[in-house]
Enzyme design. Structure first.
Site, PDB file in Angstrom:
ATOM      1  N   VAL A 116       8.728  14.600  14.382  1.00  0.00           N
ATOM      2  CA  VAL A 116      10.042  14.881  14.967  1.00  0.00           C
ATOM      3  C   VAL A 116      10.860  13.588  14.843  1.00  0.00           C
ATOM      4  O   VAL A 116      10.489  12.567  15.396  1.00  0.00           O
ATOM      5  CB  VAL A 116       9.930  15.281  16.446  1.00  0.00           C
ATOM      6  CG1 VAL A 116      11.310  15.527  17.053  1.00  0.00           C
ATOM      7  CG2 VAL A 116       9.041  16.515  16.614  1.00  0.00           C
ATOM      8  N   SER A 117      11.859  13.612  13.961  1.00  0.00           N
ATOM      9  CA  SER A 117      12.424  14.792  13.338  1.00  0.00           C
ATOM     10  C   SER A 117      11.879  15.039  11.936  1.00  0.00           C
ATOM     11  O   SER A 117      11.364  14.127  11.294  1.00  0.00           O
ATOM     12  CB  SER A 117      13.953  14.652  13.246  1.00  0.00           C
ATOM     13  OG  SER A 117      14.288  13.550  12.390  1.00  0.00           O
ATOM     14  N   ILE A 120      13.391  12.885   8.952  1.00  0.00           N
ATOM     15  CA  ILE A 120      13.171  11.443   9.021  1.00  0.00           C
ATOM     16  C   ILE A 120      11.703  11.130   9.316  1.00  0.00           C
ATOM     17  O   ILE A 120      10.976  10.595   8.483  1.00  0.00           O
ATOM     18  CB  ILE A 120      14.091  10.794  10.079  1.00  0.00           C
ATOM     19  CG1 ILE A 120      15.555  10.942   9.652  1.00  0.00           C
ATOM     20  CG2 ILE A 120      13.744   9.323  10.276  1.00  0.00           C
ATOM     21  CD1 ILE A 120      16.560  10.461  10.679  1.00  0.00           C
ATOM     22  N   CYS A 121      11.259  11.496  10.501  1.00  0.00           N
ATOM     23  CA  CYS A 121       9.939  11.064  10.957  1.00  0.00           C
ATOM     24  C   CYS A 121       8.794  11.701  10.172  1.00  0.00           C
ATOM     25  O   CYS A 121       7.742  11.076   9.984  1.00  0.00           O
ATOM     26  CB  CYS A 121       9.790  11.357  12.440  1.00  0.00           C
ATOM     27  SG  CYS A 121      11.078  10.579  13.438  1.00  0.00           S
ATOM     28  N   ALA A 122       8.984  12.928   9.715  1.00  0.00           N
ATOM     29  CA  ALA A 122       7.971  13.558   8.865  1.00  0.00           C
ATOM     30  C   ALA A 122       8.223  13.243   7.393  1.00  0.00           C
ATOM     31  O   ALA A 122       7.301  12.909   6.649  1.00  0.00           O
ATOM     32  CB  ALA A 122       7.954  15.067   9.091  1.00  0.00           C
TER      33      ALA A 122
END
Length: 209
Positions: A116-117, A120-122
Site C-alpha cells: 500500500v500503495s 508506489i509501495c508494491a
C-alpha cells in the site's frame, strides 16, 4: 530470468519464492479506496499465512512506523509471529539495504510483492527487483491504493514492464501445485475462501460416510 522472457510462463515455486509485504500500515490502509478495507486485510493476512504454511519466507517492511503512517496493521503482525518488521526511510523498499539483504539472504529469485500503495509501495520494489534479474509478481488484491487513476497507472506500468499481476489465492495454489499435497488442507484453510471451506466440508462429510 532474462529481461525478454515471458514471466507469465514461469510458475511460482514454493522453493524459489519469497513474499515481500510493503507498508500495510494503519495510517496508509485507512486511505485505500479501490478495495474494501476488510477485503484487503483478509487477503494480505491469508497470503502471509499460506506462504508460511508452504515454507515460503515472508519479509515485512514499513515506512517510518513511528511516524505519520503508523505501525503495520496488527492483523498481519499477529499472523506472522517472530517476523520482525523492517523499518525504513526509503520510499522504494528495494533501496533499503536491510530489505534487500533480507531478500538476497533467502537465495530465492521469485519475489511476490504486495503493498500500500499499489503504484508506489508494491510497484517500485517489483520494478527494481525485475531490473536486477528477479522474477517479480504483484498481488493485486493484497495491495491497495487511493483512487482509480493511481490503480490504473500502477497496473499499466507493471504490465508494461512485463511484471505479472496475480491475486492472493492464485499465488498460493500456484505454489501448492497439488491438492493431495500434505499441506493442502492447511493452505486452503489459510486462504479462508468461503466456497473452498464449504467444498472441504462436503468432501470430509462424504469421506466419513
Amino acid at each position: 530470468m532474462s529481461q525478454h522472457e515471458n514471466a507469465n510462463l514461469n510458475m511460482l515455486s514454493r522453493d524459489n519464492a519469497v513474499v515481500l509485504l510493503v507498508d500495510h500500515q494503519v495510517g496508509l490502509i485507512s486511505g485505500v479506496r479501490d478495495i474494501p478495507l476488510g477485503d484487503l486485510k483478509h487477503n494480505v493476512v491469508a497470503l502471509a499465512k499460506a506462504a508460511r504454511t508452504l515454507g515460503v519466507p515472508v519479509i515485512v517492511t514499513a515506512t517510518m512506523p513511528d511516524g505519520m503512517w503508523g505501525p503495520t496493521m496488527p492483523e498481519l503482525t499477529a499472523a506472522l509471529p517472530g517476523v520482525q518488521v523492517i523499518s525504513r526511510t526509503m520510499i522504494n523498499a528495494w533501496d533499503d539495504p536491510n530489505v534487500r539483504a533480507a531478500i538476497e539472504q533467502t537465495g530465492r529469485k521469485q519475489i511476490i510483492v504486495a503493498g500500500v500503495s499499489l503504484e508506489i509501495c508494491a510497484s517500485f520494489p517489483a520494478l527494481s527487483a525485475k531490473a536486477a534479474g528477479y522474477d517479480s509478481r504483484v498481488v493485486l488484491d493484497a495491495s491497495g491504493t487511493f483512487n482509480e487513476a493511481k490503480r490504473t497507472a500502477g497496473l499499466q506500468r507493471l504490465l508494461g514492464a512485463g511484471i505479472p499481476v496475480t491475486d492472493y489465492a492464485t499465488a498460493a495454489v500456484e505454489m501448492l501445485r497439488s491438492n493431495v499435497d500434505p499441506s493442502a488442507g492447511e493452505v486452503y484453510s489459510d486462504m479462508d475462501m468461503p466456497f473452498a471451506t464449504l467444498v472441504w466440508q462436503i468432501q470430509s462429510g462424504f469421506t466419513k460416510s
